[in-house]
Design a protein around this motif. Sequence first.
Motif, mmCIF file in Angstrom:
data_model
loop_
_atom_site.group_PDB
_atom_site.id
_atom_site.type_symbol
_atom_site.label_atom_id
_atom_site.label_comp_id
_atom_site.label_asym_id
_atom_site.label_seq_id
_atom_site.Cartn_x
_atom_site.Cartn_y
_atom_site.Cartn_z
ATOM 1 N N GLU B 87 0.807 -1.278 -0.088
ATOM 2 C CA GLU B 87 -0.004 0.124 0.021
ATOM 3 C C GLU B 87 0.908 1.189 0.038
ATOM 4 O O GLU B 87 0.713 2.487 -0.677
ATOM 5 N N ILE B 88 2.008 1.378 0.783
ATOM 6 C CA ILE B 88 2.727 2.575 0.667
ATOM 7 C C ILE B 88 3.629 2.582 -0.434
ATOM 8 O O ILE B 88 3.641 3.668 -1.086
ATOM 9 N N ALA B 89 3.847 1.241 -1.058
ATOM 10 C CA ALA B 89 4.454 1.341 -2.523
ATOM 11 C C ALA B 89 3.791 2.029 -3.545
ATOM 12 O O ALA B 89 3.909 2.804 -4.242
ATOM 13 N N ARG B 90 2.275 1.692 -3.475
ATOM 14 C CA ARG B 90 1.252 2.028 -4.395
ATOM 15 C C ARG B 90 1.217 3.543 -4.181
ATOM 16 O O ARG B 90 1.134 4.452 -5.390
ATOM 17 N N ARG B 91 1.191 4.154 -3.073
ATOM 18 C CA ARG B 91 1.084 5.529 -2.896
ATOM 19 C C ARG B 91 2.129 6.260 -3.351
ATOM 20 O O ARG B 91 2.438 7.407 -3.756
ATOM 21 N N LEU B 92 3.470 5.645 -3.215
ATOM 22 C CA LEU B 92 4.745 6.285 -3.578
ATOM 23 C C LEU B 92 4.900 6.231 -5.100
ATOM 24 O O LEU B 92 5.548 7.142 -5.600
ATOM 25 N N GLU B 93 4.254 5.332 -5.712
ATOM 26 C CA GLU B 93 4.535 5.458 -7.069
ATOM 27 C C GLU B 93 3.502 6.694 -8.026
ATOM 28 O O GLU B 93 3.438 6.451 -8.898
ATOM 29 N N ASP B 94 2.857 7.466 -6.990
ATOM 30 C CA ASP B 94 2.241 8.624 -7.738
ATOM 31 C C ASP B 94 3.113 9.517 -8.437
ATOM 32 O O ASP B 94 3.952 10.089 -7.723
ATOM 33 N N PRO B 95 2.957 9.791 -9.687
ATOM 34 C CA PRO B 95 4.136 10.649 -10.401
ATOM 35 C C PRO B 95 4.317 11.785 -9.984
ATOM 36 O O PRO B 95 5.218 12.648 -9.994
ATOM 37 N N SER B 96 2.974 12.392 -9.227
ATOM 38 C CA SER B 96 3.205 13.890 -8.525
ATOM 39 C C SER B 96 4.126 13.859 -7.415
ATOM 40 O O SER B 96 4.787 14.979 -6.969
ATOM 41 N N ARG B 97 4.664 12.806 -7.119
ATOM 42 C CA ARG B 97 5.728 12.747 -6.075
ATOM 43 C C ARG B 97 7.132 12.829 -6.337
ATOM 44 O O ARG B 97 8.139 13.087 -5.529
ATOM 45 N N ILE B 98 7.423 13.014 -7.746
ATOM 46 C CA ILE B 98 8.758 13.187 -8.402
ATOM 47 C C ILE B 98 9.487 14.575 -7.865
ATOM 48 O O ILE B 98 8.535 15.458 -8.340
ATOM 49 N N LEU B 99 10.185 14.677 -7.148
ATOM 50 C CA LEU B 99 10.975 15.836 -6.989
ATOM 51 C C LEU B 99 12.501 16.118 -8.046
ATOM 52 O O LEU B 99 12.848 14.992 -8.616
ATOM 53 N N ALA B 100 12.799 17.249 -8.026
ATOM 54 C CA ALA B 100 14.175 17.630 -8.790
ATOM 55 C C ALA B 100 15.010 16.573 -8.226
ATOM 56 O O ALA B 100 15.229 16.493 -7.212
ATOM 57 N N GLY B 101 15.792 16.013 -9.149
ATOM 58 C CA GLY B 101 16.979 15.262 -8.815
ATOM 59 C C GLY B 101 16.740 13.886 -8.775
ATOM 60 O O GLY B 101 17.452 13.103 -8.223
ATOM 61 N N GLY B 102 15.360 13.494 -9.102
ATOM 62 C CA GLY B 102 14.970 12.096 -8.793
ATOM 63 C C GLY B 102 14.612 11.729 -7.642
ATOM 64 O O GLY B 102 14.691 10.456 -7.409
ATOM 65 N N TYR B 103 14.540 12.565 -6.838
ATOM 66 C CA TYR B 103 13.907 12.113 -5.261
ATOM 67 C C TYR B 103 12.523 12.008 -5.279
ATOM 68 O O TYR B 103 11.735 12.427 -6.263
ATOM 69 N N LEU B 104 12.214 11.571 -4.138
ATOM 70 C CA LEU B 104 10.705 11.111 -3.967
ATOM 71 C C LEU B 104 10.200 11.795 -2.906
ATOM 72 O O LEU B 104 10.794 11.871 -1.870
ATOM 73 N N TYR B 105 9.010 12.686 -3.053
ATOM 74 C CA TYR B 105 8.214 13.144 -1.997
ATOM 75 C C TYR B 105 7.559 12.233 -1.181
ATOM 76 O O TYR B 105 6.731 11.570 -1.539
ATOM 77 N N MET B 106 7.923 11.945 0.139
ATOM 78 C CA MET B 106 7.212 11.152 0.916
ATOM 79 C C MET B 106 7.259 11.480 2.144
ATOM 80 O O MET B 106 6.827 10.638 3.088
ATOM 81 N N THR B 107 7.337 12.622 2.683
ATOM 82 C CA THR B 107 7.133 13.204 3.820
ATOM 83 C C THR B 107 5.734 13.049 4.403
ATOM 84 O O THR B 107 5.504 12.705 5.580
ATOM 85 N N ASP B 108 4.721 13.292 3.631
ATOM 86 C CA ASP B 108 3.336 13.076 4.052
ATOM 87 C C ASP B 108 3.213 11.898 4.623
ATOM 88 O O ASP B 108 2.373 11.718 5.534
ATOM 89 N N ILE B 109 3.515 10.708 4.119
ATOM 90 C CA ILE B 109 3.413 9.243 4.560
ATOM 91 C C ILE B 109 4.236 9.063 5.783
ATOM 92 O O ILE B 109 3.600 8.504 6.716
ATOM 93 N N ILE B 110 5.497 9.353 5.954
ATOM 94 C CA ILE B 110 5.898 9.085 7.106
ATOM 95 C C ILE B 110 5.753 10.025 8.198
ATOM 96 O O ILE B 110 6.059 9.603 9.528
ATOM 97 N N PHE B 111 5.312 11.204 8.015
ATOM 98 C CA PHE B 111 4.731 11.895 8.974
ATOM 99 C C PHE B 111 3.402 11.515 9.409
ATOM 100 O O PHE B 111 2.636 12.256 10.279
ATOM 101 N N GLU B 112 2.658 10.669 8.861
ATOM 102 C CA GLU B 112 1.406 9.875 9.501
ATOM 103 C C GLU B 112 1.748 9.212 10.482
ATOM 104 O O GLU B 112 2.323 8.282 10.599
#
Lengths: 272, 272
Positions: B87-112
């Motif tokens: 389920e986390i993997a599926r949420r992380l695969e949302d293309p809008s999470r791509i940040l500059a430099g090929g990083y992934l926005y995942m703060t919202d998930i780990i701060f839940e």
Amino acid sequence: MEKWRRSERITVMTKYLLEKPNTLLSLNEFTGMFSSAKSSISEDISIIRDVFQQFGYGKIETMAGAGGGIIYLPQVRKEDKYKFLQEIARRLEDPSRILAGGYLYMTDIIFEARTAKKIGEIFAQHFADMKPQYVVTVETKGIPLALMTAKALNIPLVIIRDGGRVTEGSAVSLNYVTGSSHQIRTMSLSRRALPVDSKVIIIDDFMKAGGTAKGMIDLLWEFKSRVLGIGVLIDTKMPEQKLVSGYYSLLKLNNVDEIAKKIEVEPIITDR
Amino acid sequence: MEKWRRSERITVMTKYLLEKPNTLLSLNEFTGMFSSAKSSISEDISIIRDVFQQFGYGKIETMAGAGGGIIYLPQVRKEDKYKFLQEIARRLEDPSRILAGGYLYMTDIIFEARTAKKIGEIFAQHFADMKPQYVVTVETKGIPLALMTAKALNIPLVIIRDGGRVTEGSAVSLNYVTGSSHQIRTMSLSRRALPVDSKVIIIDDFMKAGGTAKGMIDLLWEFKSRVLGIGVLIDTKMPEQKLVSGYYSLLKLNNVDEIAKKIEVEPIITDR
């Protein structure tokens, strides 16, 4: 279809309620889980409710009607809260905690998960009625308290970064002046971290003059957020005039005497 | 002397156990609390144990003898863990999470908080046998996961500061080189935050080349600490050769394609 005994259902339901505080749970979740009649589940809940009440674990409220159910509100009893805060105050008064500049070493205490959890529950109890949507803090030391408050309220945590270095897409940065040392610093919040027009509470570990809290409010204003309240673990007696007003503090740092090696901390007693 | 019913005792004991994971509890605590016979309390515990087992909440172990008692070990069942990570993997695969430099926005998930709690329980389950004394992380994003791991293990959290600015008395600072971008940075740990000769585990949210983890190990070496293990939520497939080995990762970031806006994340399956 398995048949569950009352004591078994109660074990599961207790865990379930504890893990979903401040969340409306439909009785159907439980009747489905145990294939039990609603009346049995209701009796189970009333046992749990009475025990939670007697042991000071919090309230279980019943919402009637079609969209109804139950909701667990963690609460810390006034006398337990006082005892708990008194114990923290006593630990903070250890002279070896005095740091240069009259600051107090308290990281070990706020990074104890169980202590942080209880502090979070006290904040949650205070702010729950305001129905905040997010808990906001600024890195670093406020994070454990803010996370546990968010957990007790079952809402997300948002962390403002200290400095301008945000690697999370576009961000809003704000220069602010620390209230006591008058240094100019920067804090930033990623645009995607908080939707505009949110209702938030601010949680932090420490407040001296309130410059950081004031900076957070100003930054949240850029997100059109409404700050419903501010909670801090400990604030200082001096300066008396803070840059923010109406915050909720649990402990008062009355004095740190670097020469005499004496610290005075006391719990703040409020009606709720 | 009040007399408590089984269902009432079980409500209290369930809460008590959940709040003190990985901690040896004497049966006397409960017999005293309820003025009940040891045999009744033992029966209560065996009901709770069976339910915890059936619902995949974890193990309750009994230690016999004079210094004996019970100990609750939170566990996440393999199938639940897989589903949760998927389920986390599926949420992380949302293309809008791509940040500059090929990083992934995942703060919202780990701060839940609830997500962080479950991740913490998975780490705790993996490392509990090693009997760590402290959980160590470096600010900022690893903190929620590390705090929840510390909570599940019932041990303190220690946070290494990013940069040299430590306001907590004497500190040890270390310059390190980030593994992927080859930047020189500084991390510091207050001397009073961690006793020498401690046994610790390192928890962090993300590992690319492992430069930060390597820096933490080097810094902990200055405290003569023994690093028993490293846990990260997600590591990247590339570079394959990390600067640290033998770490425990829950998710693998196989690819971030900034042009095609495609992210590939998968749960890592291990035997335990």
